[in-house]
Design a protein around this motif. Structure first.
Motif, PDB file in Angstrom:
ATOM      1  N   SER A 196     -14.530   0.317  29.293  1.00 44.36           N
ATOM      2  CA  SER A 196     -15.559   1.156  29.896  1.00 44.36           C
ATOM      3  C   SER A 196     -14.906   2.416  30.453  1.00 44.36           C
ATOM      4  O   SER A 196     -13.710   2.426  30.750  1.00 44.36           O
ATOM      5  CB  SER A 196     -16.287   0.402  31.014  1.00 44.36           C
ATOM      6  N   PRO A 197     -15.673   3.504  30.621  1.00 43.86           N
ATOM      7  CA  PRO A 197     -15.079   4.756  31.118  1.00 43.86           C
ATOM      8  C   PRO A 197     -14.434   4.637  32.488  1.00 43.86           C
ATOM      9  O   PRO A 197     -13.555   5.434  32.816  1.00 43.86           O
ATOM     10  CB  PRO A 197     -16.288   5.714  31.150  1.00 43.86           C
ATOM     11  N   ASP A 198     -14.856   3.666  33.292  1.00 42.09           N
ATOM     12  CA  ASP A 198     -14.239   3.508  34.614  1.00 42.09           C
ATOM     13  C   ASP A 198     -13.140   2.440  34.631  1.00 42.09           C
ATOM     14  O   ASP A 198     -12.531   2.187  35.676  1.00 42.09           O
ATOM     15  CB  ASP A 198     -15.298   3.167  35.669  1.00 42.09           C
ATOM     16  N   GLY A 199     -12.873   1.803  33.492  1.00 39.19           N
ATOM     17  CA  GLY A 199     -11.817   0.807  33.420  1.00 39.19           C
ATOM     18  C   GLY A 199     -12.131  -0.509  34.095  1.00 39.19           C
ATOM     19  O   GLY A 199     -11.249  -1.349  34.233  1.00 39.19           O
ATOM     20  N   ARG A 200     -13.365  -0.729  34.477  1.00 43.74           N
ATOM     21  CA  ARG A 200     -13.721  -1.960  35.191  1.00 43.74           C
ATOM     22  C   ARG A 200     -14.323  -3.025  34.277  1.00 43.74           C
ATOM     23  O   ARG A 200     -14.630  -4.128  34.740  1.00 43.74           O
ATOM     24  CB  ARG A 200     -14.703  -1.642  36.318  1.00 43.74           C
ATOM     25  N   GLN A 201     -14.512  -2.688  33.015  1.00 41.27           N
ATOM     26  CA  GLN A 201     -15.061  -3.641  32.065  1.00 41.27           C
ATOM     27  C   GLN A 201     -14.291  -3.528  30.754  1.00 41.27           C
ATOM     28  O   GLN A 201     -13.805  -2.460  30.388  1.00 41.27           O
ATOM     29  CB  GLN A 201     -16.544  -3.366  31.807  1.00 41.27           C
ATOM     30  N   VAL A 202     -14.219  -4.647  30.049  1.00 46.11           N
ATOM     31  CA  VAL A 202     -13.542  -4.675  28.765  1.00 46.11           C
ATOM     32  C   VAL A 202     -14.302  -5.618  27.840  1.00 46.11           C
ATOM     33  O   VAL A 202     -14.871  -6.623  28.283  1.00 46.11           O
ATOM     34  CB  VAL A 202     -12.069  -5.129  28.926  1.00 46.11           C
ATOM     35  N   ALA A 203     -14.342  -5.261  26.551  1.00 45.47           N
ATOM     36  CA  ALA A 203     -14.949  -6.118  25.529  1.00 45.47           C
ATOM     37  C   ALA A 203     -13.984  -6.194  24.359  1.00 45.47           C
ATOM     38  O   ALA A 203     -13.263  -5.231  24.078  1.00 45.47           O
ATOM     39  CB  ALA A 203     -16.299  -5.564  25.090  1.00 45.47           C
ATOM     40  N   TRP A 204     -13.967  -7.347  23.697  1.00 46.18           N
ATOM     41  CA  TRP A 204     -13.041  -7.497  22.580  1.00 46.18           C
ATOM     42  C   TRP A 204     -13.575  -8.515  21.579  1.00 46.18           C
ATOM     43  O   TRP A 204     -14.498  -9.281  21.852  1.00 46.18           O
ATOM     44  CB  TRP A 204     -11.653  -7.895  23.066  1.00 46.18           C
ATOM     45  N   ARG A 205     -12.969  -8.488  20.391  1.00 45.38           N
ATOM     46  CA  ARG A 205     -13.286  -9.457  19.348  1.00 45.38           C
ATOM     47  C   ARG A 205     -12.239 -10.554  19.386  1.00 45.38           C
ATOM     48  O   ARG A 205     -11.038 -10.290  19.322  1.00 45.38           O
ATOM     49  CB  ARG A 205     -13.283  -8.766  17.976  1.00 45.38           C
ATOM     50  N   ASP A 206     -12.697 -11.810  19.514  1.00 49.62           N
ATOM     51  CA  ASP A 206     -11.797 -12.951  19.579  1.00 49.62           C
ATOM     52  C   ASP A 206     -12.257 -13.985  18.558  1.00 49.62           C
ATOM     53  O   ASP A 206     -13.217 -14.725  18.800  1.00 49.62           O
ATOM     54  CB  ASP A 206     -11.796 -13.550  20.986  1.00 49.62           C
ATOM     55  N   ARG A 208     -14.302 -15.595  16.034  1.00 45.09           N
ATOM     56  CA  ARG A 208     -15.685 -15.428  15.590  1.00 45.09           C
ATOM     57  C   ARG A 208     -16.617 -15.013  16.725  1.00 45.09           C
ATOM     58  O   ARG A 208     -17.831 -15.042  16.564  1.00 45.09           O
ATOM     59  CB  ARG A 208     -16.193 -16.741  14.986  1.00 45.09           C
ATOM     60  N   GLU A 209     -16.044 -14.613  17.841  1.00 46.36           N
ATOM     61  CA  GLU A 209     -16.858 -14.285  19.015  1.00 46.36           C
ATOM     62  C   GLU A 209     -16.601 -12.862  19.497  1.00 46.36           C
ATOM     63  O   GLU A 209     -15.513 -12.315  19.317  1.00 46.36           O
ATOM     64  CB  GLU A 209     -16.559 -15.257  20.152  1.00 46.36           C
ATOM     65  N   LEU A 210     -17.625 -12.298  20.136  1.00 48.38           N
ATOM     66  CA  LEU A 210     -17.459 -11.101  20.937  1.00 48.38           C
ATOM     67  C   LEU A 210     -17.389 -11.544  22.386  1.00 48.38           C
ATOM     68  O   LEU A 210     -18.163 -12.414  22.819  1.00 48.38           O
ATOM     69  CB  LEU A 210     -18.622 -10.127  20.744  1.00 48.38           C
ATOM     70  N   VAL A 211     -16.479 -10.941  23.130  1.00 49.12           N
ATOM     71  CA  VAL A 211     -16.237 -11.353  24.505  1.00 49.12           C
ATOM     72  C   VAL A 211     -16.284 -10.126  25.396  1.00 49.12           C
ATOM     73  O   VAL A 211     -15.827  -9.043  25.010  1.00 49.12           O
ATOM     74  CB  VAL A 211     -14.869 -12.051  24.655  1.00 49.12           C
ATOM     75  N   ALA A 212     -16.858 -10.279  26.581  1.00 49.02           N
ATOM     76  CA  ALA A 212     -16.869  -9.217  27.585  1.00 49.02           C
ATOM     77  C   ALA A 212     -16.435  -9.810  28.919  1.00 49.02           C
ATOM     78  O   ALA A 212     -16.675 -10.993  29.197  1.00 49.02           O
ATOM     79  CB  ALA A 212     -18.246  -8.583  27.712  1.00 49.02           C
ATOM     80  N   ALA A 213     -15.796  -8.987  29.735  1.00 44.45           N
ATOM     81  CA  ALA A 213     -15.328  -9.453  31.036  1.00 44.45           C
ATOM     82  C   ALA A 213     -15.207  -8.272  31.979  1.00 44.45           C
ATOM     83  O   ALA A 213     -15.130  -7.112  31.547  1.00 44.45           O
ATOM     84  CB  ALA A 213     -13.988 -10.177  30.915  1.00 44.45           C
ATOM     85  N   GLY A 214     -15.198  -8.570  33.272  1.00 45.88           N
ATOM     86  CA  GLY A 214     -14.905  -7.564  34.272  1.00 45.88           C
ATOM     87  C   GLY A 214     -13.413  -7.532  34.555  1.00 45.88           C
ATOM     88  O   GLY A 214     -12.687  -8.488  34.250  1.00 45.88           O
ATOM     89  N   VAL A 215     -12.949  -6.430  35.105  1.00 45.26           N
ATOM     90  CA  VAL A 215     -11.544  -6.288  35.494  1.00 45.26           C
ATOM     91  C   VAL A 215     -11.510  -6.109  37.007  1.00 45.26           C
ATOM     92  O   VAL A 215     -12.000  -5.103  37.529  1.00 45.26           O
ATOM     93  CB  VAL A 215     -10.874  -5.097  34.795  1.00 45.26           C
ATOM     94  N   VAL A 216     -10.970  -7.102  37.704  1.00 43.60           N
ATOM     95  CA  VAL A 216     -10.895  -7.069  39.161  1.00 43.60           C
ATOM     96  C   VAL A 216      -9.477  -7.426  39.584  1.00 43.60           C
ATOM     97  O   VAL A 216      -8.959  -8.486  39.215  1.00 43.60           O
ATOM     98  CB  VAL A 216     -11.895  -8.062  39.800  1.00 43.60           C
ATOM     99  N   GLY A 217      -8.838  -6.555  40.336  1.00 45.18           N
ATOM    100  CA  GLY A 217      -7.504  -6.838  40.826  1.00 45.18           C
ATOM    101  C   GLY A 217      -6.490  -7.099  39.737  1.00 45.18           C
ATOM    102  O   GLY A 217      -5.584  -7.916  39.903  1.00 45.18           O
ATOM    103  N   GLY A 218      -6.651  -6.425  38.580  1.00 43.82           N
ATOM    104  CA  GLY A 218      -5.713  -6.625  37.488  1.00 43.82           C
ATOM    105  C   GLY A 218      -5.895  -7.933  36.758  1.00 43.82           C
ATOM    106  O   GLY A 218      -5.001  -8.382  36.047  1.00 43.82           O
TER     107      GLY A 218
END
Length: 423
Positions: A196-206, A208-218
């Motif tokens: 995400s533009p603020d670096g607080r969210q990330v999505a990736w392909r893993d 057969r799945e799409l995965v999304a997560a938040g980024v908190v404290g590294g």
């Protein structure tokens, strides 16, 4: 009668006791060994040394368990808070992923952080040069062990960065870098990674799945997984919504909101690239239009399945998909050809007049991610590895930006502009 030969070594046959020794037996053996040593000492011993060692080991184990439990509790609380960003635990979500690290497993020593000294690199943006990340105030962070960096994003509101490695046969790697600590691997082996533009969210392909997560404290928290089409990849974010290309080999995009169900099939089949978003939820994109299927600029309505709102085919844009929208949504910096030009270069497009957009040559072609350091200034690296600074007022006045060499760059290395690192 033949003589009996002595054994060739000092073994006397099978051991009298089993090799499988439990912890209690080890403690008893330790007590016995130290007691014998104590008997040979001239001075009396007021306390049992074996008992002290055993009790010290027990206290260390209890501290590790307590620290691990505390870490788990903190990470779980952060995950619960971040889960709200993704709409709650519905629609095929997996529970928050919490990784408890053994406090004794410290890993590599903390990466050294130099105080602001001016350093070999100074710019309007943070830069990755070789094995060093240099911030705008001259602070340097050692990246030894991270390896090549293809993209870098500053985490808004935090003193840290996310680094994405190049695509390899094993996939991509995502690193979390924070001053005073060793770089930490957040993802490894991902097929595609979107930040995400603020670096607080990330999505990736893993797999057969799409995965999304938040980024908190590294750390990654509030992980959401859904099955995905075979060639679907995340490409970016629109708020808390992930911009997805359902088939990486064909045009078309869709929007997936983690926690609200699977990835929709999408009805947009003409979009070939998305450059960013404007305030109000409009995506700035490249579409194929007309019988010639030429590349055109378009504004897509996120509220209507990415239907085009405005299209402009007068701008001759490159099909490499490189481009970035200014923070206020007015300007687009991308590769293409201005009127009368025969070669690709960076163009500055006024998005407020899309349909009859004003287009100006801005500088040499973009070869990697560009970063808007303000609503009217952008920085990127050109093909020569030089830093190009584009200022809107100067471009509108007819000035074309040129690259400046970056000091401290080793042969074969290229600087990487950190996005989201405006002053």
């Amino acid at each position: 009668m033949s003589a009996v030969r002595p054994p060739a070594d000092n073994r006397t046959g099978r051991p009298e006791r089993s090799n499988a020794v439990g912890q209690d037996e080890l403690e008893r053996a330790l007590r016995e060994m130290l007691s014998r040593q104590v008997d040979m000492r001239p001075a009396p011993v007021l306390a049992d040394p074996a008992d002290r060692i055993v009790r010290r080991a027990g206290r260390a184990r209890r501290r590790r368990v307590a620290a691990g439990t505390a870490a788990a509790a903190v990470a779980t609380a952060l995950a619960t808070a971040a889960l709200g960003q993704f709409g709650g635990p519905t629609g095929g979500t997996a529970g928050p992923v919490v990784v408890v690290v053994d406090p004794d497993a410290t890993g590599a020593p903390p990466g050294p952080v130099d105080p602001p000294t001016g350093g070999p690199v100074r710019a309007e943006v943070d830069l990755v040069v070789g094995t060093t990340l240099t911030s705008t105030n001259g602070q340097r962070v050692d990246l030894t062990g991270v390896g090549p960096v293809e993209r870098a994003q500053r985490v808004a509101g935090a003193d840290g960065w996310l680094l994405v490695g190049p695509e390899t046969l094993a996939g991509r790697t995502l690193w979390s870098v924070r001053p005073g600590t060793a770089p930490r691997v957040l993802l490894a082996g991902a097929r595609a990674i979107a930040l995400s533009p603020d670096g607080r969210q990330v999505a990736w392909r893993d797999g057969r799945e799409l995965v999304a997560a938040g980024v908190v404290g590294g750390q990654l928290v509030a992980t959401v997984r859904v099955p995905a089409p075979a060639r679907a990849v995340p490409t970016g974010f629109l708020g808390a919504t992930v911009v997805v290309r359902p088939d990486a080999l064909r045009p078309g995009y869709a929007l997936w909101r983690p926690g609200a169900g699977p990835v929709p099939p999408g009805t947009n089949h003409a979009t070939t690239a998305v450059y960013g978003a404007r305030p109000g939820g409009q995506l700035v994109a490249q579409v194929r239009s007309g019988q010639t299927r030429r590349a055109c600029l378009a504004l897509l309505d996120a509220a209507r399945a990415l239907a085009p709102i405005h299209t402009d085919c007068a701008v001759e844009i490159s099909d490499d998909g490189r481009g970035v929208v200014s923070p206020d949504g007015r300007w687009l910096l991308l590769n293409g050809r201005a009127a009368g030009d025969g070669d690709d270069r960076a163009l500055l497009v006024d998005l407020t007049g899309l349909g009859a957009a004003a287009v100006r040559p801005a500088g040499p072609p973009l070869t990697a991610e560009a970063s808007w350091v303000s609503p009217t200034a952008a920085v990127y690296v050109d093909g020569a590895g030089e830093l190009v600074r584009v200022r809107v007022d100067r471009v509108l006045a007819g000035e074309v930006a040129t690259g400046d060499p970056v000091t401290g760059v080793a042969p074969g290395d290229r600087p990487v502009v950190v996005t989201g690192s405006a002053r």
